[in-house]
Design an enzyme around this catalytic site. Sequence first.
Site, short mmCIF file in Angstrom:
data_model
loop_
_atom_site.label_atom_id
_atom_site.label_comp_id
_atom_site.label_asym_id
_atom_site.label_seq_id
_atom_site.Cartn_x
_atom_site.Cartn_y
_atom_site.Cartn_z
N GLU A 57 -3.31 7.62 -4.07
CA GLU A 57 -3.22 6.32 -3.42
C GLU A 57 -2.98 5.22 -4.45
O GLU A 57 -3.68 5.15 -5.46
CB GLU A 57 -4.53 6.05 -2.66
CG GLU A 57 -4.53 4.75 -1.87
CD GLU A 57 -5.89 4.48 -1.24
OE1 GLU A 57 -5.99 4.58 -0.02
OE2 GLU A 57 -6.84 4.16 -1.97
N TYR A 79 0.87 -1.18 0.00
CA TYR A 79 0.00 0.00 0.00
C TYR A 79 0.90 1.23 0.00
O TYR A 79 1.91 1.27 0.72
CB TYR A 79 -0.88 0.01 1.26
CG TYR A 79 -1.73 1.25 1.39
CD1 TYR A 79 -3.03 1.27 0.87
CD2 TYR A 79 -1.24 2.40 2.00
CE1 TYR A 79 -3.81 2.42 0.97
CE2 TYR A 79 -2.02 3.54 2.09
CZ TYR A 79 -3.30 3.55 1.58
OH TYR A 79 -4.07 4.68 1.66
#
Lengths: 391, 334
Positions: free
Chosen positions: A201, A113
Amino acid sequence: MKVHEYQAAKLLRTHGVPTPAGYLVEKEDDIGDTVQRVQKDFNTTAVVVKAQIHAGGRGKGGGVKFCRDAVAARENASRILGMQLKTPQTSAEGQLVRKLYVTEAMDIDQEFYLAITLDRSREQYVLIASSEGGVEIEEIAEHSPGKIIKEYIDPVFGLQPFQSYRVALKLGLSGSALKQAKILIKKLFSAYLKTDASLAEINPLVRTKQGELIALDAKFNFDDNALYRQQEIAAMRDEFEEDPAEVEASKFNLNYIKLCGTVGCMVNGAGLAMATMDIIKLKGGEPANFLDVGGGANVDTVKNGFRIILADKSVTAVLINIFGGIVRCDRVANGIVQAVRELNLDVPVVVRLEGTNAEEAKRILADSGVSIIPATTLNDAAEKVVRAATG
Amino acid sequence: MRLKRLFAPPPGDLGLTTWRNEEPSSDGDYSRRFDNPVKQVHIMSILLNKSSRIIVQGITGSEGSFHAEQCHKYGNNVVGGVTPGKGGQKAIDDTVPVFNHCQEAREATGANVSLIFVPAPFAADAIKEAAEAGIELIICITEGIPVNDMVQAVSYVRSRGVRLIGPNCPGLLTPDEAKAGIMPGHIARKGSVGVISKSGTLTYEAVHQLVAEGLGQSTCVGIGGDPIIGTTMIDLIGLFEDDPETDAILLIGEIGGQMEIEASRYVKEHARKQVFGFIAGRTAPPGRRMGHAGAIVSGADESAAAKMAIMRDCGICVVESPADLGATIKTKLA
């Protein structure tokens, strides 16, 4: 402002961050051709078909499918395109899928992530990373908070090379992957700044079996206040992903958000608008919307406000709550009277005007002869409108 | 020029120097204001009071000229304005000089407060310009400034040791003394409740309720609803705590961000005065931006209910209904 994944992926590629290659498809008839082109152009048999809606959690709702071959791809694509996709982030009825993104499939070795956003309290940017990619960051935070890596970025000096290195190292990377990560993080931050993003993101960031780092899925949110200088980003807005009433309201410079109650409200100022919704709820009603008409509530704003509120058929009563500071209540009262007359309203309207020239305003409302329920305090207004709404 | 020399701060001063409330001595010497350079005396009437000398950046624009006049009518202390390219003109019925830039304005007028109405694309630059000129208190009313611009501007302001209020805020009002902002001055009364708020009209509502209960305000500060702002709730609670004119503090917050939570913890540790709190937006859906750029619930502890619970735990008297702000404070202070 939000954009679709395929738009975010394009932005990343523009800034030098590798993503899977793919094509967009919007029509049922083009599915077969698009799948074929993806296979041919990117030299792959397996493809991934991804629903393009603004809400997250698409995979959970069945909107993202790995397809071994063209047959499976065509099947899945036909099924997903045009479906009402329900995810944990959509409303109960789901969101209509109008666009599909068909990409090459990757051999995934590991998922990470990676995100950049603003830390409001620290007044700095923050890079967030985790070796637990592929799940929502909120889930990682809940289950393994120790696996979240944070690196704060000084807004004056920007991201430093040692910071990218430190993050890559903490992700457990080494050798070529570590080098790639350092460059990728730098480019991601550059993309974040240059596009005036509020969130950039990559989830998951994957390391393929061939050892390459690739942004498998991307999400960008942008600072609405900066859109005036981000023409390219502003052009990516997809109004179909927004509530039609909210799009309509924005054309009149009204700040409207639809909720699911029955009491419509029209208020000046965002804080007072929220507080008005809150007191409606406290008095046993349910607010139907948030609507901030801004500083100057004149005839036109009031009329447009009414139109937008009443387009929602579940509204059974409307509360107008205006605190006149610089704007004079008597002028607002005249505006309301005129708007109510012209629109021929069929729901009860409770009006509370307080502040500058409030007394005169009350007289104008009383003398007008239009059927308005006058209210004095915030309490009085909320009680009256809830009573009117529940009939 | 004599004034220029007199306004040069003493060595080592970063602009944090307290300006005394005294009028200049008969020979017009303002230099006495610079004594006590080390210890800051926090008195609200120092943040903004009768002797504040206000300049308005963007004074020739429609918002700027209107509100400059309103502020001048209230406190009679708008001493100048700034609009690039319009230096030499006069504003507010030809009574107040307009300058091309802040440094010029400060040197000529001795201004220590700047009120900014510059359009959003240029507002962050205006803030930095005021800070560089050594204006101690900068109040930015402008709404819609890009966050990236504000992150830079706030960092710049802090490095110069000056204070920024806002942006996207209604400004400051010290009843019966001075107004630097857009709050309707006539609704407030002098008194002992310090008001700190993220909102505009909700502040007016609170002030109105306080006045209806016979409670006045020491100072009302609108800190702004943006994600990045110059002065936080904690800063102001500290100032109100040290202000002998303030007996109680009202905090009006909303969904989004951590500021109310941080303020609550500060109150628990440091506050001696009674603090009251309200959070707007308990009916706001998560993930939606409610008007203010910063009003969005992006984490579980950013909701109204969560913030109210933390406030309560920290000893703040939480007012549940926005209609009961005045009455609750009246009862508790009685």
